[in-house]
Scaffold this motif. Structure first.
Motif, PDB file in Angstrom:
ATOM      1  N   LEU A 140      -1.838   0.960   9.317  1.00 35.30           N
ATOM      2  CA  LEU A 140      -2.454   2.233   8.918  1.00 35.30           C
ATOM      3  C   LEU A 140      -3.061   2.948  10.123  1.00 35.30           C
ATOM      4  O   LEU A 140      -2.937   4.166  10.247  1.00 35.30           O
ATOM      5  N   ALA A 145       0.852  -1.195   0.000  1.00 35.44           N
ATOM      6  CA  ALA A 145       0.000   0.000   0.000  1.00 35.44           C
ATOM      7  C   ALA A 145       0.884   1.240   0.000  1.00 35.44           C
ATOM      8  O   ALA A 145       2.054   1.182   0.402  1.00 35.44           O
ATOM      9  N   LEU A 197      -8.696   3.151   3.322  1.00 32.43           N
ATOM     10  CA  LEU A 197      -7.875   2.414   2.372  1.00 32.43           C
ATOM     11  C   LEU A 197      -8.647   2.358   1.060  1.00 32.43           C
ATOM     12  O   LEU A 197      -9.731   1.783   0.990  1.00 32.43           O
ATOM     13  N   LYS A 224      -4.186  -2.962   7.943  1.00 38.48           N
ATOM     14  CA  LYS A 224      -5.084  -2.038   8.630  1.00 38.48           C
ATOM     15  C   LYS A 224      -4.508  -1.619   9.981  1.00 38.48           C
ATOM     16  O   LYS A 224      -4.620  -0.447  10.365  1.00 38.48           O
TER      17      LYS A 224
END
Length: 153
Positions: free
Chosen positions: A115, A73, A123, A112
């Protein structure tokens, strides 16, 4: 199946290249970029490039000493409102024989968590247009499908 999640660092490059080669053997008509010397050089150089330090998140799923999955990501920075609150999912993939065993869910949950630690609460995902990807995203919690587009430059 015992899976551990690790950050992708330059020490993992050989294992990641082996993973990507195995992906291509399992699904030869799915992954269209070559694993050539330039690709490997670019991957190695990304760990020396400061732009990647703050924005790239890459996690690997290991079963014993073998990479069986990967998620990548990028944190999205914008002057739009001066905040950083979203990331873009670049890629999630699991070796074909290790799918449907919770590896992708574990990778997504791990992403997750990373993040959340960075105070990112959204996201953005452009999903692959295949049935397997659709089934996977249908199992994800708190997902909202919306219209999207991509422009190739």
């Amino acid at each position: 199946m015992s899976i551990r999640i690790e950050n992708f660092t330059k020490e993992h490059i050989d294992a990641v290249i082996a993973f990507e080669k195995e992906l291509r053997q399992q699904e030869p008509n799915t992954y269209f970029w070559e694993i050539d010397e330039q690709y490997i050089r670019n991957m190695k150089n990304s760990f020396e490039d400061s732009r990647f330090a703050d924005s790239a998140i890459s996690l690997l799923a290991y079963q014993e000493d073998r990479v069986v999955g990967r998620i990548d990501a990028s944190i999205v920075y914008s002057h739009f409102d001066g905040t950083v609150y979203e990331a873009y999912l670049n890629w999630i993939c699991v070796l074909k024989e290790d799918r449907h065993k919770g590896v992708a869910q574990l990778l997504l949950q791990s992403l997750k968590s990373v993040l959340k630690e960075k105070n990112i609460d959204t996201l953005v995902i452009l999903t692959a247009g295949n049935e397997e990807a659709t089934k996977f995203y249908d199992t994800c919690e708190n997902i909202e499908f919306c219209r999207g587009a991509m422009i190739h430059i």
